[in-house]
Design an enzyme around this catalytic site. Structure first.
Site, PDB file in Angstrom:
ATOM      1  CG  ASP A 155       5.265  62.603 -23.165  1.00  0.00           C
ATOM      2  OD1 ASP A 155       4.175  63.068 -22.787  1.00  0.00           O
ATOM      3  OD2 ASP A 155       5.911  61.746 -22.528  1.00  0.00           O
ATOM      4  CB  ALA A 184       3.431  10.351   8.652  1.00  0.00           C
ATOM      5  NE  ARG A 198      -3.925  -2.076   0.791  1.00  0.00           N
ATOM      6  CZ  ARG A 198      -4.937  -2.298   1.628  1.00  0.00           C
ATOM      7  NH1 ARG A 198      -5.229  -1.404   2.552  1.00  0.00           N
ATOM      8  NH2 ARG A 198      -5.648  -3.407   1.562  1.00  0.00           N
ATOM      9  CG  HIS A 245       1.733  62.806 -16.047  1.00  0.00           C
ATOM     10  ND1 HIS A 245       2.522  63.310 -15.043  1.00  0.00           N
ATOM     11  CD2 HIS A 245       2.526  62.671 -17.128  1.00  0.00           C
ATOM     12  CE1 HIS A 245       3.762  63.461 -15.493  1.00  0.00           C
ATOM     13  NE2 HIS A 245       3.796  63.081 -16.767  1.00  0.00           N
ATOM     14  CG  ASN A 246      -4.561  66.324 -16.708  1.00  0.00           C
ATOM     15  OD1 ASN A 246      -4.173  66.492 -17.871  1.00  0.00           O
ATOM     16  ND2 ASN A 246      -4.553  67.291 -15.811  1.00  0.00           N
ATOM     17  CD1 TRP A 247      -9.970  65.030 -20.761  1.00  0.00           C
ATOM     18  CD2 TRP A 247      -9.408  63.200 -21.906  1.00  0.00           C
ATOM     19  NE1 TRP A 247     -10.662  65.053 -21.921  1.00  0.00           N
ATOM     20  CE2 TRP A 247     -10.339  63.925 -22.654  1.00  0.00           C
ATOM     21  CE3 TRP A 247      -8.907  62.013 -22.430  1.00  0.00           C
ATOM     22  CZ2 TRP A 247     -10.784  63.517 -23.905  1.00  0.00           C
ATOM     23  CZ3 TRP A 247      -9.354  61.605 -23.672  1.00  0.00           C
ATOM     24  CH2 TRP A 247     -10.280  62.339 -24.399  1.00  0.00           C
ATOM     25  CB  THR A 267       1.167  -0.577   9.399  1.00  0.00           C
ATOM     26  OG1 THR A 267       0.039   0.145   8.954  1.00  0.00           O
ATOM     27  CG2 THR A 267       2.429  -0.024   8.793  1.00  0.00           C
TER      28      THR A 267
END
Ligand SMILES: Nc1nc2c(ncn2[C@@H]2O[C@@H]3COP(=O)(O)O[C@H]3[C@H]2O)c(=O)[nH]1
Length: 784
Positions: A644, A305, A260, A495-497, A338
């Site tokens: 720019d 384990a 197993r 740094h806008n529209w 086992t």
């Protein structure tokens, strides 16, 4: 005879006689033994195929046991006991495949008595002594021998003479110990008997070794093929990690002949192990089927384990029930018994993901060193698969999170329906939609036009692509696109529209005058690139984001914001409502996206210097060629930088206002840099140096803007006005700088005078007066 009768004592003579008789008996035993051995040999030959098959699968204990059973007969022993060596070589344990209990799983309680294991040590039992010294011994009377106070430790109470031999491979590795016993009425073992047994075992172990080497090679071959197959089939497509691990475990199980196997995963936070893949012994289509028994959970302080997780070590346990660390609860829960365990921690980067346990070697013995070595290699593969799976799961989750966030983001950055209707209407109403006079001149100012700019954008696109162009999408899509773009610019000072549209406008001017150089797709893509080039700008420089380890900087270590703008642009262009490139062929689309990416990236001023240098060199050598794609991309880059910086080439009042807006952002960043102690604090970002702004501009124009405009005018002569207007504005900055300088000088003089006055007052306070350039004591005042 006379001498003996006269000189030898009766007791001595009796002892001699006993010895002589015993020797004669032994000789006849040996002769009888040989005859039996011949018979036994035949029986071994008859079973040889089965035996070699067992050996080749790593099960050499069974054939050895059978050989010892033959040796028991040929050495005239009353009984024999075979001990197998534990995987870690520090224990030996009883091995008897003939006991009925070995065939059917006994209840756990009785197992300890059936399979006791003894520590390998000197001065304990005979077998443990032989295991420790690896030397065979013969003992005439075990009950009297002080060397072995614990006797044979087997159930054979009538044993008197004992012969115990180590069973070792040619390389010296001990694999077992065999103990032969004769009851009290039999003679002691002679050297000849010992030699015969020893020789037989040596030949047997040599044969085992050779068989194992050749089967080992076959195994290695099978393993390499398997690993290759696993890597090819699974690691390429790591989506189903459970399947990979099951596949690996199935192979490993066969490799180490385990009955197993199980995979327990480590839940670090809870300090527990839970079963992920569990083997109930179920088989389908000849393959083991593993189930997920996640309810099987226990603390890492428990079991073999748990010990393996804690110590990060491979544990090879020959007899689980005699190991105090063994957690019997799992057997109780499953009803399985086992016996032996081979447990390997699955680790990567010193982190234990879990353990794989191989349970019960099929031959009933314990797992060998060979099993351990082979299995360890699989542990590496399991670890890899688990690690990949972890990363893969995280990646998948992050992708889902990202998709949800994007959806949420666009939902919340939704423009108003009224704006949409207004813009759609504007496109039908020719008068408001028409571009104003002088719009195609670089110095045209877009200040305070805000919403109108969206109509202008659509108009610019139509004008450059041609009103009947197949590239143009429906008015709905174009409207949605430009409204979404506007929503994705933040309400920040520079740094806008408005800035995005200023840049787009400059590009429009450039393209309008060079229609023959750039094709329809490029013109369209460049306008889109410009309007998207600063999407979601956060009013912070790349350097600031990098120095503060902002997530954007971790995602894009170089040209941080530019890559973010590209990604935002791609997101908007990917929405079905705003797919403005939807009418392009695949080839056109690919080209448009390439131009868009290269153009936005070029707005990183850090890349401009190198780009301009290259173009200047090509121009100087007369090699610049628009038909060369690389030159073309460089030229587009230079155009983007010029666009720019185009606000340096507006009417002076507009240029000046633009610059103040830009510095508003610079100073805010400077304030934050001061607060966070980020160095260097650039002079233009230091509010305290506001006075030096004009002087800074003289430097920026001379070294950056005007040089850029001039180089561009060499590539596209129609861009000359940018350089001319830029120079005019440089003149304005020079004047301002001059005034500031004069003011500073005036201030300096006033300060100097003030300082002198203060000095004078100080001296006068001491009763001194300035006379003829010298300080003298004032006569009317007392000198004290
Ligand atoms: N000092 C100074 N910098 C400018 C001027 N115009 C543009 N820049 C810088 O040039 C950069 C170009 O890319 P960004 O728009 O991201 O940010 C801009 C500013 O950092 C200017 O007139 N003066």
């Amino acid at each position: 005879e006379e001498y003996i009768i006269a000189n030898v004592r009766l007791e001595t003579l009796n002892r001699w006689c006993t010895k002589k008789r015993s020797q004669l008996q032994n000789d006849s035993v040996a002769g009888e033994g040989k005859r039996i051995l011949e018979k036994e040999t035949k029986s071994i030959y008859n079973n040889s195929e089965l035996l070699f098959e067992k050996i080749s699968t790593g099960n050499y204990l069974h054939p050895l046991y059978m050989l010892c059973s033959h040796l028991q007969t040929s050495t005239m022993s009353t009984s024999f006991t075979f001990y197998a060596v534990g995987g870690t070589c520090d224990t030996i344990h009883l091995y008897n495949p003939e006991l009925p209990q070995w065939q059917n799983d006994p209840p756990p309680e009785s197992r300890t008595s059936i399979l006791p294991s003894y520590p390998v040590e000197e001065g304990g039992t005979v077998a443990s002594h032989v295991a420790s010294t690896q030397q065979s011994v013969t003992i005439d009377d075990i009950t009297m021998d002080e060397r072995f106070p614990k006797g044979t430790s087997t159930l054979e109470s009538a044993a008197v003479s004992v012969m115990c031999l180590p069973v070792a491979l040619p390389n010296g590795d001990l694999i077992g110990v065999v103990e032969f016993c004769r009851a009290w009425h039999n003679a002691e073992y002679t050297f000849e008997t010992l030699a015969m047994a020893q020789t037989t075992l040596t030949w047997a172990t040599m044969a085992i070794d050779k068989t194992q080497v050749s089967s080992g090679l076959e195994q290695q071959n099978a393993m390499s093929n398997f690993l290759l197959q696993v890597s090819r089939t699974y690691l390429d497509d790591i989506t189903d990690v459970d399947n990979i691990i099951q596949h690996i475990m199935r192979f490993a199980k066969t490799l180490v002949s385990a009955d197993r196997c199980a995979l327990f995963l480590h839940d670090k936070e809870a300090g527990e192990l839970y079963s992920n893949l569990f083997d109930n012994g179920e088989v389908m289509d000849g393959k083991s089927v593993f189930s997920k028994k996640t309810e099987l959970r226990f603390s890492v302080t428990k079991g073999i384990a748990g010990a393996s997780v804690r110590t990060k070590q491979t544990l090879n346990i020959p007899d689980a029930y005699s190991d105090p660390r063994f957690n019997r609860a799992v057997d109780k829960a499953t009803g399985y018994t086992t016996k032996s365990i081979l447990c390997i921690p699955i680790m990567s980067n010193d982190e234990v993901y879990g353990v794989v346990e191989m349970i019960n070697r099929k031959d009933g013995g314990s797992f060998t060193m060979n099993d351990q070595n082979n299995f360890q290699m699989f542990a590496v593969f399991c670890a890899l698969a688990l690690r990949y799976s972890k990363v893969h799961t995280r990646l998948q989750k992050d992708q889902c999170r990202h998709a949800i966030l994007k959806e949420k983001y666009f939902y919340h950055s939704q423009y108003s329906k009224a704006d949409y209707n207004e813009l759609i209407k504007a496109q039908k109403d020719d008068e408001t939609f028409v571009l104003p006079p002088n719009f195609d001149r670089f110095h045209f100012s877009l200040f305070h036009l805000d919403k109108k700019l969206m109509s202008y954008f659509i108009n610019m696109v139509i004008e450059l692509a041609g009103s009947g162009s197949h590239l143009l999408p429906s008015a709905n899509v174009m409207t949605d696109f430009i409204l979404t773009v506007r929503e994705n610019y933040r309400d920040i000072q520079y740094h806008n529209w408005q800035h995005a549209m200023t840049v787009t406008h400059a590009m429009f001017c450039m393209l309008k005058q060079n229609l023959e150089i750039f094709d329809e797709v490029e013109r369209y893509a460049l306008l889109v690139a410009c309007v998207c080039h600063d999407l979601d700008h956060r009013a912070r420089s790349n350097q600031f984001l990098q120095k503060t380890s902002h997530p954007l900087a971790l995602l894009y270590p170089a040209s941080t914001m530019e890559y973010h703008h590209i990604s935002m642009a791609k997101d908007i262009l990917g929405r079905k409502e705003s797919k403005v490139f939807q009418n392009m062929t695949n080839e056109e689309y690919e080209k448009a996206m390439y131009v868009l990416k290269e153009a936005i990236l070029a707005t990183d001023l850090a890349l401009y210097f190198g780009n301009r240098g290259q173009i200047e060199e090509l121009l100087t050598q007369g090699e610049f060629d628009f038909d060369n794609q690389q030159h073309r991309t460089s030229a587009i880059g230079l155009m983007m930088t010029a666009c720019d910086l185009s606000s340096s080439a507006k009417d002076w009042s507009v240029t000046r206002q633009n610059l103040l807006d830009l510095h508003y952002e610079f100073w805010e960043e400077g304030d934050q840099r001061k607060k966070l102690g980020i160095k260097p604090l650039l002079p233009m970002m230091d509010r305290a140096l506001e006075e030096d702004l004009a002087e800074g501009q003289v430097g920026f124009y001379s070294n950056v803007s005007i040089k850029c405009f001039e180089s561009l005018a060499r590539v596209l002569p129609s861009c000359e006005p940018l350089a001319i207007r830029g120079k005019e504005n440089l003149g304005h900055w020079r004047k301002e700088a001059e005034i500031v300088k004069e003011k500073k000088e005036e201030k300096r003089k006033i300060a100097e005078k003030e300082k002198q006055r203060e000095e004078r007052l100080k001296q006068e306070g001491l009763g001194l007066t300035l006379r003829g350039g010298m300080w003298v004591v004032e006569e009317s005042r007392p000198t004290s």
